[in-house]
Design an enzyme around this catalytic site. Structure first.
Site, PDB file in Angstrom:
ATOM      1  N   ASN A  16       0.785  -1.061  -0.239  1.00 30.48           N
ATOM      2  CA  ASN A  16      -0.390  -0.220  -0.213  1.00 30.48           C
ATOM      3  C   ASN A  16       1.219   1.059   0.228  1.00 30.48           C
ATOM      4  OD1 ASN A  16      -2.874  -0.365  -0.214  1.00 30.48           O
ATOM      5  ND2 ASN A  16      -2.593  -2.586   2.216  1.00 30.48           N
ATOM      6  N   MET A  93      -0.015  -2.579  12.020  1.00 30.94           N
ATOM      7  CA  MET A  93      -0.803  -3.722  12.754  1.00 30.94           C
ATOM      8  C   MET A  93      -1.048  -3.610  14.292  1.00 30.94           C
ATOM      9  SD  MET A  93      -0.921  -5.227  10.483  1.00 30.94           S
ATOM     10  CE  MET A  93      -1.741  -7.374  10.646  1.00 30.94           C
ATOM     11  N   ASN A 110      -7.328   4.441   7.738  1.00 27.20           N
ATOM     12  CA  ASN A 110      -6.916   2.921   7.643  1.00 27.20           C
ATOM     13  C   ASN A 110      -6.802   2.376   6.404  1.00 27.20           C
ATOM     14  OD1 ASN A 110      -5.290   0.572   8.658  1.00 27.20           O
ATOM     15  ND2 ASN A 110      -7.956   0.489   9.439  1.00 27.20           N
ATOM     16  N   HIS A 112      -8.197  -1.047   5.521  1.00 26.15           N
ATOM     17  CA  HIS A 112      -8.817  -2.784   5.702  1.00 26.15           C
ATOM     18  C   HIS A 112      -9.547  -3.628   4.443  1.00 26.15           C
ATOM     19  CE1 HIS A 112     -10.157  -5.577   9.195  1.00 26.15           C
ATOM     20  NE2 HIS A 112     -11.642  -5.172   8.188  1.00 26.15           N
ATOM     21  N   ASP A 149     -10.451   6.494  14.691  1.00 22.47           N
ATOM     22  CA  ASP A 149     -10.749   6.698  15.943  1.00 22.47           C
ATOM     23  C   ASP A 149     -10.513   6.067  16.767  1.00 22.47           C
ATOM     24  OD1 ASP A 149     -14.185   5.126  15.584  1.00 22.47           O
ATOM     25  OD2 ASP A 149     -11.807   4.551  16.018  1.00 22.47           O
ATOM     26  N   GLY A 151     -11.242   3.452  18.198  1.00 21.34           N
ATOM     27  CA  GLY A 151     -11.155   2.123  18.493  1.00 21.34           C
ATOM     28  C   GLY A 151     -10.852   0.765  17.385  1.00 21.34           C
ATOM     29  N   VAL A 152     -11.004  -0.024  17.422  1.00 20.27           N
ATOM     30  CA  VAL A 152     -10.384  -0.599  15.909  1.00 20.27           C
ATOM     31  C   VAL A 152     -10.873  -0.701  14.318  1.00 20.27           C
ATOM     32  CG1 VAL A 152      -8.831  -3.416  15.999  1.00 20.27           C
ATOM     33  CG2 VAL A 152      -9.381  -2.052  18.128  1.00 20.27           C
ATOM     34  N   ASP A 153     -10.840  -0.599  13.706  1.00 23.75           N
ATOM     35  CA  ASP A 153     -11.813  -0.072  12.771  1.00 23.75           C
ATOM     36  C   ASP A 153     -12.664   0.130  13.468  1.00 23.75           C
ATOM     37  OD1 ASP A 153      -9.845  -3.817  12.346  1.00 23.75           O
ATOM     38  OD2 ASP A 153      -9.257  -1.705  11.840  1.00 23.75           O
ATOM     39  N   GLU A 182      -7.460  -2.497  -2.700  1.00 24.99           N
ATOM     40  CA  GLU A 182      -6.579  -1.802  -1.684  1.00 24.99           C
ATOM     41  C   GLU A 182      -6.370  -0.429  -2.175  1.00 24.99           C
ATOM     42  OE1 GLU A 182      -4.659  -3.360   1.322  1.00 24.99           O
ATOM     43  OE2 GLU A 182      -6.051  -5.866   0.820  1.00 24.99           O
TER      44      GLU A 182
END
Ligand code: GRF
Length: 200
Positions: A16, A93, A110, A112, A149, A151-153, A182
Protein backbone atom coordinates in the site's frame (compact mmCIF):
# COMPACT_ATOMS: atom_id res chain seq x y z
CA UNK A 1 1.33 25.98 -4.03
CA UNK A 2 0.68 24.00 -0.87
CA UNK A 3 2.40 20.63 -0.64
CA UNK A 4 0.77 18.38 1.94
CA UNK A 5 3.05 16.18 4.03
CA UNK A 6 1.85 12.60 4.33
CA UNK A 7 3.23 10.33 7.06
CA UNK A 8 2.70 6.61 6.44
CA UNK A 9 2.58 4.00 9.20
CA UNK A 10 3.62 0.49 8.18
CA UNK A 11 4.42 -2.91 9.68
CA UNK A 12 4.92 -5.30 6.81
CA UNK A 13 5.43 -5.68 3.09
CA UNK A 14 4.39 -2.13 2.24
CA UNK A 15 2.49 -2.70 -1.01
CA UNK A 16 0.00 0.00 0.00
CA UNK A 17 2.93 2.30 0.75
CA UNK A 18 4.36 1.46 -2.68
CA UNK A 19 1.04 2.35 -4.29
CA UNK A 20 1.23 5.79 -2.65
CA UNK A 21 4.87 6.25 -3.67
CA UNK A 22 4.14 5.24 -7.27
CA UNK A 23 1.07 7.47 -7.62
CA UNK A 24 2.88 10.49 -6.18
CA UNK A 25 5.67 9.83 -8.67
CA UNK A 26 3.29 9.47 -11.63
CA UNK A 27 1.28 12.55 -10.66
CA UNK A 28 -1.95 10.76 -9.77
CA UNK A 29 -1.54 12.16 -6.26
CA UNK A 30 -0.69 15.85 -6.65
CA UNK A 31 0.39 18.47 -4.11
CA UNK A 32 1.67 15.90 -1.65
CA UNK A 33 4.83 14.14 -0.60
CA UNK A 34 5.64 11.38 1.90
CA UNK A 35 7.71 13.11 4.57
CA UNK A 36 7.97 10.25 7.04
CA UNK A 37 7.43 6.51 7.29
CA UNK A 38 7.05 5.01 10.76
CA UNK A 39 7.31 1.23 11.07
CA UNK A 40 6.36 -0.87 14.07
CA UNK A 41 8.74 -3.54 12.77
CA UNK A 42 12.46 -2.90 12.09
CA UNK A 43 12.47 -5.73 9.56
CA UNK A 44 9.46 -4.55 7.55
CA UNK A 45 10.13 -4.74 3.81
CA UNK A 46 8.23 -1.43 3.64
CA UNK A 47 11.40 0.15 5.09
CA UNK A 48 13.40 -1.07 2.09
CA UNK A 49 10.81 0.51 -0.19
CA UNK A 50 11.24 3.76 1.75
CA UNK A 51 15.04 3.64 1.52
CA UNK A 52 14.83 3.15 -2.26
CA UNK A 53 12.83 6.39 -2.43
CA UNK A 54 15.07 8.21 0.05
CA UNK A 55 12.14 8.78 2.41
CA UNK A 56 12.94 9.43 6.09
CA UNK A 57 11.97 6.47 8.27
CA UNK A 58 11.58 5.82 11.96
CA UNK A 59 10.99 2.57 13.85
CA UNK A 60 8.65 2.83 16.83
CA UNK A 61 8.26 -0.56 18.49
CA UNK A 62 5.82 -1.21 21.33
CA UNK A 63 8.45 -3.13 23.30
CA UNK A 64 10.78 -0.11 23.32
CA UNK A 65 8.31 1.91 25.42
CA UNK A 66 7.07 1.41 28.94
CA UNK A 67 3.49 2.16 27.88
CA UNK A 68 1.28 3.59 25.14
CA UNK A 69 1.55 7.11 26.51
CA UNK A 70 5.33 7.06 26.05
CA UNK A 71 4.96 5.48 22.60
CA UNK A 72 2.37 8.15 21.73
CA UNK A 73 4.74 10.93 22.85
CA UNK A 74 7.52 9.57 20.64
CA UNK A 75 5.19 9.12 17.67
CA UNK A 76 3.69 12.59 18.07
CA UNK A 77 7.18 14.13 18.15
CA UNK A 78 8.20 12.34 14.93
CA UNK A 79 4.93 13.30 13.20
CA UNK A 80 5.25 16.93 14.22
CA UNK A 81 8.89 16.95 13.14
CA UNK A 82 7.74 15.87 9.70
CA UNK A 83 5.07 18.61 9.66
CA UNK A 84 2.45 15.90 9.07
CA UNK A 85 -0.80 16.99 7.43
CA UNK A 86 -2.20 13.48 6.85
CA UNK A 87 -1.43 10.13 8.46
CA UNK A 88 -2.07 6.98 6.41
CA UNK A 89 -1.99 3.58 8.09
CA UNK A 90 -0.89 1.17 5.37
CA UNK A 91 -0.66 -2.35 6.72
CA UNK A 92 0.03 -0.99 10.21
CA UNK A 93 -0.52 -3.67 12.84
CA UNK A 94 -0.34 -1.74 16.11
CA UNK A 95 -3.04 0.30 17.81
CA UNK A 96 -2.31 4.01 17.32
CA UNK A 97 -1.82 5.69 20.71
CA UNK A 98 -4.78 7.85 21.76
CA UNK A 99 -2.62 11.00 21.85
CA UNK A 100 -1.94 10.66 18.09
CA UNK A 101 -5.52 9.69 17.18
CA UNK A 102 -6.86 12.71 19.06
CA UNK A 103 -4.23 15.11 17.69
CA UNK A 104 -4.88 14.05 14.08
CA UNK A 105 -8.64 13.43 14.22
CA UNK A 106 -10.10 13.71 10.73
CA UNK A 107 -6.67 13.44 9.08
CA UNK A 108 -5.67 9.88 9.93
CA UNK A 109 -6.95 7.10 7.70
CA UNK A 110 -6.57 3.31 7.57
CA UNK A 111 -6.99 0.67 4.90
CA UNK A 112 -8.74 -2.51 6.01
CA UNK A 113 -9.02 -5.61 3.80
CA UNK A 114 -12.78 -6.18 4.24
CA UNK A 115 -16.13 -4.42 3.83
CA UNK A 116 -16.46 -2.82 7.30
CA UNK A 117 -18.28 -2.91 9.62
CA UNK A 118 -18.24 -6.64 8.87
CA UNK A 119 -15.03 -8.60 9.46
CA UNK A 120 -13.30 -5.83 11.41
CA UNK A 121 -12.06 -5.31 14.94
CA UNK A 122 -9.60 -7.13 17.15
CA UNK A 123 -8.17 -10.25 15.54
CA UNK A 124 -9.37 -9.33 12.03
CA UNK A 125 -6.08 -8.69 10.27
CA UNK A 126 -4.20 -10.29 7.38
CA UNK A 127 -5.38 -13.75 6.32
CA UNK A 128 -7.68 -14.03 9.36
CA UNK A 129 -10.00 -11.57 7.61
CA UNK A 130 -10.21 -13.58 4.41
CA UNK A 131 -10.58 -16.90 6.24
CA UNK A 132 -13.58 -15.42 8.11
CA UNK A 133 -15.12 -14.08 4.89
CA UNK A 134 -14.79 -17.48 3.23
CA UNK A 135 -16.08 -19.32 6.31
CA UNK A 136 -19.13 -17.04 6.32
CA UNK A 137 -19.87 -17.97 2.70
CA UNK A 138 -19.80 -14.35 1.54
CA UNK A 139 -20.30 -13.86 -2.21
CA UNK A 140 -18.29 -10.63 -2.21
CA UNK A 141 -15.56 -8.99 -0.19
CA UNK A 142 -13.41 -5.92 -0.64
CA UNK A 143 -11.57 -3.19 1.20
CA UNK A 144 -12.43 -0.12 3.25
CA UNK A 145 -10.63 3.15 3.81
CA UNK A 146 -11.86 4.71 7.04
CA UNK A 147 -10.91 7.47 9.43
CA UNK A 148 -9.14 6.16 12.52
CA UNK A 149 -10.77 6.75 15.90
CA UNK A 150 -9.90 5.18 19.24
CA UNK A 151 -11.71 1.96 18.39
CA UNK A 152 -10.40 -0.84 16.18
CA UNK A 153 -11.59 -0.42 12.57
CA UNK A 154 -14.57 1.63 13.83
CA UNK A 155 -13.95 5.09 12.36
CA UNK A 156 -16.20 6.67 9.71
CA UNK A 157 -15.98 4.94 6.33
CA UNK A 158 -14.40 7.07 3.61
CA UNK A 159 -14.44 4.69 0.64
CA UNK A 160 -15.02 1.01 -0.16
CA UNK A 161 -14.20 -1.20 -3.10
CA UNK A 162 -15.76 -4.61 -3.77
CA UNK A 163 -14.41 -7.81 -5.29
CA UNK A 164 -16.21 -11.11 -5.97
CA UNK A 165 -15.51 -14.15 -3.83
CA UNK A 166 -14.99 -16.96 -6.34
CA UNK A 167 -15.85 -20.62 -5.80
CA UNK A 168 -12.83 -22.45 -4.45
CA UNK A 169 -11.01 -19.27 -3.43
CA UNK A 170 -8.20 -19.87 -0.94
CA UNK A 171 -7.62 -17.14 1.67
CA UNK A 172 -4.47 -16.21 -0.22
CA UNK A 173 -6.28 -15.87 -3.57
CA UNK A 174 -8.95 -13.69 -2.00
CA UNK A 175 -6.29 -11.63 -0.21
CA UNK A 176 -4.51 -10.95 -3.50
CA UNK A 177 -7.76 -9.88 -5.19
CA UNK A 178 -8.63 -7.59 -2.25
CA UNK A 179 -5.11 -6.13 -2.10
CA UNK A 180 -5.47 -4.78 -5.64
CA UNK A 181 -8.62 -2.88 -4.69
CA UNK A 182 -6.93 -1.66 -1.47
CA UNK A 183 -4.26 0.08 -3.49
CA UNK A 184 -6.88 1.63 -5.78
CA UNK A 185 -9.21 3.03 -3.11
CA UNK A 186 -6.42 4.16 -0.79
CA UNK A 187 -4.92 6.32 -3.53
CA UNK A 188 -8.39 7.64 -4.48
CA UNK A 189 -9.13 8.50 -0.83
CA UNK A 190 -5.86 10.44 -0.54
CA UNK A 191 -6.52 12.34 -3.80
CA UNK A 192 -10.04 13.23 -2.62
CA UNK A 193 -8.86 14.25 0.85
CA UNK A 194 -6.32 16.65 -0.66
CA UNK A 195 -8.91 17.99 -3.13
CA UNK A 196 -11.34 18.63 -0.26
CA UNK A 197 -8.72 20.79 1.49
CA UNK A 198 -7.76 22.69 -1.65
CA UNK A 199 -11.41 23.51 -2.35
CA UNK A 200 -11.81 25.16 1.07
C1 GRF B 1 -3.03 -5.65 3.61
O1 GRF B 1 -3.99 -6.68 3.53
C2 GRF B 1 -3.62 -4.49 4.35
O2 GRF B 1 -5.01 -4.35 4.17
C3 GRF B 1 -3.38 -4.85 5.76
O3 GRF B 1 -2.06 -5.34 5.73
C4 GRF B 1 -1.87 -6.08 4.52
C5 GRF B 1 -0.51 -5.81 3.94
O4 GRF B 1 -0.46 -4.49 3.52
N1 GRF B 1 -3.64 -3.75 6.63
P1 GRF B 1 0.91 -3.90 2.87
O5 GRF B 1 1.25 -4.79 1.70
O6 GRF B 1 1.97 -3.99 3.95
O7 GRF B 1 0.58 -2.52 2.48
Amino acid sequence: MVIYNISVLVSGGGTNLQAIIDTINDGTIKNARIGLIISSNPKAYALERADREGIHTSVIRKKDFKNDEARGEAMARELAGAKTDLIVLAGYMNIVPEKVVNEYEGRIMNIHPALLPKFGGLGFYGLNVHKAVLAAGEKESGATVHFVDNGVDTGAVIKQGKVPVLAGDSPEQLADRVLEVEHKILVEAIVEWIASLRSQ
